[in-house]
Design an enzyme around this catalytic site. Structure first.
Site, PDB file in Angstrom:
ATOM      1  N   ASN A   1      -9.359   1.389   9.444  1.00 19.39           N
ATOM      2  CA  ASN A   1      -8.638   1.041  10.663  1.00 19.39           C
ATOM      3  C   ASN A   1      -9.308   1.673  11.870  1.00 19.39           C
ATOM      4  O   ASN A   1      -9.884   1.000  12.714  1.00 19.39           O
ATOM      5  CB  ASN A   1      -7.174   1.494  10.548  1.00 19.39           C
ATOM      6  CG  ASN A   1      -6.306   1.018  11.709  1.00 19.39           C
ATOM      7  OD1 ASN A   1      -6.778   0.627  12.773  1.00 19.39           O
ATOM      8  ND2 ASN A   1      -5.010   1.026  11.530  1.00 19.39           N
ATOM      9  N   THR A   2      -9.298   3.015  11.920  1.00 18.21           N
ATOM     10  CA  THR A   2      -9.767   3.718  13.112  1.00 18.21           C
ATOM     11  C   THR A   2     -11.221   3.424  13.446  1.00 18.21           C
ATOM     12  O   THR A   2     -11.577   3.313  14.628  1.00 18.21           O
ATOM     13  CB  THR A   2      -9.570   5.238  12.936  1.00 18.21           C
ATOM     14  OG1 THR A   2      -8.239   5.470  12.449  1.00 18.21           O
ATOM     15  CG2 THR A   2      -9.744   5.976  14.244  1.00 18.21           C
TER      16      THR A   2
ATOM     17  N   LYS B   1       0.849  -1.190   0.000  1.00 17.00           N
ATOM     18  CA  LYS B   1       0.000   0.000   0.000  1.00 17.00           C
ATOM     19  C   LYS B   1       0.884   1.239   0.000  1.00 17.00           C
ATOM     20  O   LYS B   1       1.634   1.480   0.942  1.00 17.00           O
ATOM     21  CB  LYS B   1      -0.915   0.023   1.233  1.00 17.00           C
ATOM     22  CG  LYS B   1      -1.655   1.346   1.377  1.00 17.00           C
ATOM     23  CD  LYS B   1      -2.563   1.412   2.586  1.00 17.00           C
ATOM     24  CE  LYS B   1      -2.917   2.862   2.884  1.00 17.00           C
ATOM     25  NZ  LYS B   1      -3.836   3.007   4.015  1.00 17.00           N
TER      26      LYS B   1
ATOM     27  N   GLY C   1     -11.455   7.455   6.205  1.00 20.64           N
ATOM     28  CA  GLY C   1     -12.619   8.308   6.437  1.00 20.64           C
ATOM     29  C   GLY C   1     -13.876   7.582   6.860  1.00 20.64           C
ATOM     30  O   GLY C   1     -14.829   8.206   7.316  1.00 20.64           O
TER      31      GLY C   1
ATOM     32  N   GLY D   1      -8.569   8.809   9.502  1.00 23.05           N
ATOM     33  CA  GLY D   1      -8.846   8.822  10.935  1.00 23.05           C
ATOM     34  C   GLY D   1      -9.929   9.791  11.362  1.00 23.05           C
ATOM     35  O   GLY D   1     -10.186   9.953  12.554  1.00 23.05           O
TER      36      GLY D   1
END
Lengths: 70, 261
Positions: free
Chosen positions: B208-209, B99, B187, B160
């Site tokens: 992720n977040t 990535k 996002g 995030g």
């Protein structure tokens, strides 16, 4: 034994006995056998070279691992 | 139908990051619950002198079980990103799928697209399979595809931020014009954001977040898995046409009891 060498390891100055192979460096750092990658002066040091390749005075060494990230 | 990236087939269309968890146990449980097969990791300097017997992320998420996707988070130049991924390839024993993200600004973490394009070119030339984080600009996405990237990953909103899909219209143009897989990366805040991305026709979602910072990450991971599956199914099913000014009853118009007498 020759004179010790001074290297920059992950951004910090370090003095180490010479001659020193990459395998010996990783042993010294208690990193032997871990999943990591090594760069010397901006170029990859392949695992296959650890055993024979020696560090030189002034080397800039990076030792990296995988950590959590997104 | 599976998600195919660089010729390899994945049954899950949810890709997840491994950062911001409390500990490796929480990481492992959330990632298992997400059903993700591709998980991102960052490449960082090891703490010299503090390593003895410290568990490592790749013990918790073994590359034999997951496709590890090393990222270039924190890189602000093409050359730093390329260096990082060369290290990652060595670390992962020749693994080529990566990535790429090259950031342009520490406040917004918005991608620097000229640097991203430069890095993508070098990496593709060196045999990497590049999944590129990018702005939601259809021209940039197309250029990344033309350079040989195996997937383009436009942001939904800032990394995030959890702000969801700010510009679905741009995403739609990218989806319509780019032939390689399009994954929304960054996002996503909650399950409906992920479902919307998939309903638009995205091939996958990377987050992720939204999982790691939920009150119950494992449960949110499960929610995201279901949302991605539901959104994909809805996209494939083909939604009904929107009819803003015209109601249409679902029950029969005839046979009403009032009319009986």
């Amino acid at each position: 034994m020759s004179a010790p060498i001074r290297i920059t390891l992950n951004g910090a100055q370090r003095e180490l006995p010479a001659p020193l192979t990459f395998t010996q460096l990783l042993d010294e750092l208690e990193l032997a056998g871990r999943r990591l990658a090594v760069e010397r002066n901006g170029a990859i040091v392949p695992r296959s070279a650890f055993e024979d390749l020696r560090l030189a005075d002034g080397d800039r060494i990076e030792v990296v691992i995988a950590v959590g990230g997104g | 139908m599976d998600l195919v990236i660089a010729g390899k087939s994945y049954s899950s269309r949810l890709l997840v990051g491994t950062g911001k968890y409390r500990d490796f146990d929480e990481t492992r449980r959330a990632i298992e619950a997400s059903g993700a097969e591709i998980v991102t990791v960052a490449i960082r300097r090891t703490n010299i002198g503090q390593n003895a017997n410290e568990p490592s992320l790749l013990d918790v998420l073994p590359p034999s079980q997951y496709t590890i996707l090393p990222n270039t988070a924190g890189c602000y130049t093409a050359s730093d990103a390329v260096r990082t991924l060369r290290l990652a390839r060595e670390l992962l024993e020749g693994h080529a799928l990566v990535k790429l993200e090259v950031l342009g600004d520490a406040q917004t973490l918005f991608p620097d697209m000229p640097e991203t394009l430069a890095a993508a070119k070098t990496l593709v030339d060196e045999g990497f399979q590049v999944m590129a984080y990018c702005s939601d600009d259809p021209i940039m996405a197309k250029q990344l595809e033309d350079l040989g990237c195996v997937a383009v990953m436009p942001l939904a909103s800032l990394i995030g931020s959890g702000m969801g899909i700010i510009n679905p219209w741009n995403l739609q143009i990218i989806i319509d014009r780019v032939r390689v897989p399009v994954l929304v990366d960054a996002g996503i805040g909650t399950a409906s954001d992920a479902a919307l991305a998939m309903e638009l026709g995205c091939d996958g979602v990377l987050m992720n977040t939204a999982i790691a910072k939920a009150k119950e990450p494992e449960r949110m991971a499960r929610a995201m898995k279901l949302a991605v599956e539901a959104g994909r199914e809805a996209f494939l099913a083909g939604r009904m046409a929107k009819k803003p000014y015209e109601a249409s009853a679902s029950s029969p118009q005839s046979g009403l009891i009032q009319k009986a007498g």
